[in-house]
Design a protein around this motif. Structure first.
Motif, PDB file in Angstrom:
ATOM      1  N   GLN A 165      53.304  -3.279  29.908  1.00 50.23           N
ATOM      2  CA  GLN A 165      54.119  -2.258  30.559  1.00 50.23           C
ATOM      3  C   GLN A 165      54.269  -2.602  32.028  1.00 50.23           C
ATOM      4  O   GLN A 165      53.291  -2.764  32.746  1.00 50.23           O
ATOM      5  CB  GLN A 165      53.501  -0.872  30.410  1.00 50.23           C
ATOM      6  CG  GLN A 165      54.400   0.206  30.961  1.00 50.23           C
ATOM      7  CD  GLN A 165      54.007   1.593  30.484  1.00 50.23           C
ATOM      8  OE1 GLN A 165      53.062   1.766  29.732  1.00 50.23           O
ATOM      9  NE2 GLN A 165      54.726   2.581  30.930  1.00 50.23           N
ATOM     10  N   ASN A 207      57.059  -3.877  26.444  1.00 50.78           N
ATOM     11  CA  ASN A 207      57.376  -4.904  25.456  1.00 50.78           C
ATOM     12  C   ASN A 207      56.082  -5.445  24.875  1.00 50.78           C
ATOM     13  O   ASN A 207      54.995  -5.080  25.316  1.00 50.78           O
ATOM     14  CB  ASN A 207      58.248  -6.015  26.045  1.00 50.78           C
ATOM     15  CG  ASN A 207      57.563  -6.798  27.119  1.00 50.78           C
ATOM     16  OD1 ASN A 207      56.388  -6.638  27.389  1.00 50.78           O
ATOM     17  ND2 ASN A 207      58.308  -7.674  27.772  1.00 50.78           N
ATOM     18  N   PHE A 261      59.058   0.079  31.726  1.00 47.34           N
ATOM     19  CA  PHE A 261      59.480  -0.790  30.625  1.00 47.34           C
ATOM     20  C   PHE A 261      58.287  -1.330  29.832  1.00 47.34           C
ATOM     21  O   PHE A 261      57.275  -1.721  30.407  1.00 47.34           O
ATOM     22  CB  PHE A 261      60.326  -1.949  31.152  1.00 47.34           C
ATOM     23  CG  PHE A 261      61.623  -1.485  31.739  1.00 47.34           C
ATOM     24  CD1 PHE A 261      62.685  -1.144  30.917  1.00 47.34           C
ATOM     25  CD2 PHE A 261      61.772  -1.352  33.104  1.00 47.34           C
ATOM     26  CE1 PHE A 261      63.878  -0.694  31.448  1.00 47.34           C
ATOM     27  CE2 PHE A 261      62.959  -0.896  33.652  1.00 47.34           C
ATOM     28  CZ  PHE A 261      64.011  -0.569  32.819  1.00 47.34           C
ATOM     29  N   SER A 313      62.727  -5.496  26.967  1.00 46.69           N
ATOM     30  CA  SER A 313      61.771  -4.421  27.193  1.00 46.69           C
ATOM     31  C   SER A 313      62.489  -3.102  26.975  1.00 46.69           C
ATOM     32  O   SER A 313      63.700  -3.006  27.156  1.00 46.69           O
ATOM     33  CB  SER A 313      61.230  -4.481  28.622  1.00 46.69           C
ATOM     34  OG  SER A 313      60.499  -5.665  28.824  1.00 46.69           O
ATOM     35  N   THR A 367      62.289   1.368  27.391  1.00 46.62           N
ATOM     36  CA  THR A 367      61.648   2.537  27.972  1.00 46.62           C
ATOM     37  C   THR A 367      61.149   3.400  26.812  1.00 46.62           C
ATOM     38  O   THR A 367      61.573   3.234  25.666  1.00 46.62           O
ATOM     39  CB  THR A 367      62.626   3.374  28.822  1.00 46.62           C
ATOM     40  OG1 THR A 367      63.651   3.877  27.970  1.00 46.62           O
ATOM     41  CG2 THR A 367      63.220   2.557  29.952  1.00 46.62           C
TER      42      THR A 367
END
Length: 80
Positions: free
Chosen positions: A64, A70, A68, A25, A27
């Motif tokens: 989210q 992904n 983080f 993941s 930011t």
């Protein structure tokens, strides 16, 4: 106008590549650095991409958790 559209499409492809090529993941700050964009532009692209992924309902969504982000891929099995 076409050049601007191409630029937006390219950024979405670039963003998908960043998120797809890793199981990690990221930011917004990390994505911003990887893509060479401002944090405001990165956030705008993430928001736009999220809407498009929801619209097409293709089994891929932005996930989210806290700060983080992904890609979450849902696997659809078809039995014949």
């Amino acid at each position: 106008m076409l050049a601007e559209t191409d630029k937006l499409i390219y950024r979405k492809i670039q963003l998908l590549n960043v998120l797809e090529t890793s199981s990690d993941s990221f930011t917004v700050s990390e994505i911003t650095t990887k893509m060479g964009l401002s944090s405001k532009t990165t956030q705008k692209e993430l928001d736009s991409l999220e809407e498009e992924l929801k619209k097409f309902n293709n089994g891929i969504e932005l996930n989210q958790v806290g700060k983080f982000i992904n890609l979450k891929k849902k696997i659809h099995l078809i039995w014949i």
